[in-house]
Design an enzyme around this catalytic site. Structure first.
Site, PDB file in Angstrom:
ATOM      1  N   GLY A 280       0.840  -1.192   0.000  1.00 30.81           N
ATOM      2  CA  GLY A 280       0.000   0.000   0.000  1.00 30.81           C
ATOM      3  C   GLY A 280       0.872   1.238   0.000  1.00 30.81           C
TER       4      GLY A 280
ATOM      5  CG  HIS B 272      -0.554   1.752   7.636  1.00 34.07           C
ATOM      6  ND1 HIS B 272       0.330   1.460   8.656  1.00 34.07           N
ATOM      7  CD2 HIS B 272       0.153   2.472   6.717  1.00 34.07           C
ATOM      8  CE1 HIS B 272       1.516   1.982   8.358  1.00 34.07           C
ATOM      9  NE2 HIS B 272       1.431   2.597   7.188  1.00 34.07           N
ATOM     10  CD  GLU B 273      -1.267   2.694   2.893  1.00 33.56           C
ATOM     11  OE1 GLU B 273      -0.810   3.843   2.738  1.00 33.56           O
ATOM     12  OE2 GLU B 273      -0.545   1.707   3.142  1.00 33.56           O
TER      13      GLU B 273
ATOM     14  CB  CYS C 204       5.084   2.300   7.789  1.00 35.79           C
ATOM     15  SG  CYS C 204       4.738   3.880   7.006  1.00 35.79           S
ATOM     16  CG  LEU C 205       6.413   1.016   1.616  1.00 36.85           C
ATOM     17  CD1 LEU C 205       5.856   1.329   0.228  1.00 36.85           C
ATOM     18  CD2 LEU C 205       7.532   0.001   1.523  1.00 36.85           C
TER      19      LEU C 205
ATOM     20  CD  GLN D  21       3.271   5.777   2.732  1.00 35.43           C
ATOM     21  OE1 GLN D  21       2.333   5.214   2.221  1.00 35.43           O
ATOM     22  NE2 GLN D  21       4.239   5.125   3.355  1.00 35.43           N
TER      23      GLN D  21
ATOM     24  CG  HIS E 243       0.447   7.089   5.478  1.00 38.23           C
ATOM     25  ND1 HIS E 243       1.558   7.615   6.100  1.00 38.23           N
ATOM     26  CD2 HIS E 243       0.694   5.768   5.332  1.00 38.23           C
ATOM     27  CE1 HIS E 243       2.435   6.632   6.321  1.00 38.23           C
ATOM     28  NE2 HIS E 243       1.933   5.501   5.876  1.00 38.23           N
TER      29      HIS E 243
HETATM   30 ZN    ZN Z   1       2.734   3.687   6.072  1.00 42.02          ZN
END
Ligand code: ZN
Length: 177
Positions: free
Chosen positions: A45, A129-130, A87-88, A50, A133
């Site tokens: 995702g 989670h997204e 998380c990226l 991000q 963000h």
């Molecule tokens: Zn994340």
């Protein structure tokens, strides 16, 4: 414009994304780039903030095909589920967290149609989670106080050049406590 994944400490990750008013070619190209970056990472995702774009949009693929959600919101949530979330934007760290097990998500697809998606477990966690963000919320903001202290110390160790050289570059799991 070349986008890159913004990591913890970048102020854009703390900002609230703006509603998308118009779905045009530019937005479609943005989602194409987001998919490239997500698969490349690799991740399941990726939210627009991000990569430094303050728009309410995320892309995802948990193995059931690629999809986009625009201006998403959670309509209903229920249950509890523990999962080691990654998380990226916080590379190398996995954090055990409790969140609702199921959510009903509403948003707009790339065709401009309203869609609702019932999500359970992994997909539900990804959606939550997204969505965080898009509201400027990171995993650090969701951790318990003890977890946050451990996670910050681990994150610094992982990404501090000198310390990093002394230890294998393996993901760290921060257990729930
Ligand atoms: Zn994340």
């Amino acid at each position: 414009m070349a986008y890159e994944i913004r990591t913890y400490g970048d102020p854009v990750l703390k900002s609230t994304a703006l509603e998308i008013q118009k779905i045009d070619d530019k937005l479609v190209r943005l989602t194409d780039e987001m998919f490239d970056i997500m698969y490349d990472a690799p991740g399941i995702g990726l939210a627009a903030p991000q990569i430094g774009v303050q728009k309410k949009l995320f892309v995802y693929d948990i193995g059931d095909g690629a999809d986009v959600l625009i201006n998403p919101e959670i309509v209903e949530s229920s249950g509890e589920w523990i999962y080691e979330e990654g998380c990226l934007s916080i590379p190398g760290l996995y954090v055990e967290m409790i969140r609702p097990k199921e959510v009903l998500m509403r948003g707009i697809n790339l065709a401009g149609e309203e869609v609702t998606v019932e999500a359970d477990e992994l997909l539900s966690r990804l959606f939550q989670h997204e969505l965080d963000h898009l509201n400027g919320v990171l995993m650090f903001d969701r951790m318990t106080t003890d977890q946050r202290a451990e996670a910050l110390a681990e994150y610094r160790r992982l990404h501090d050049g000198e310390a990093k050289a002394k230890r294998p570059d393996e993901p760290r799991v921060i257990k729930l406590k």
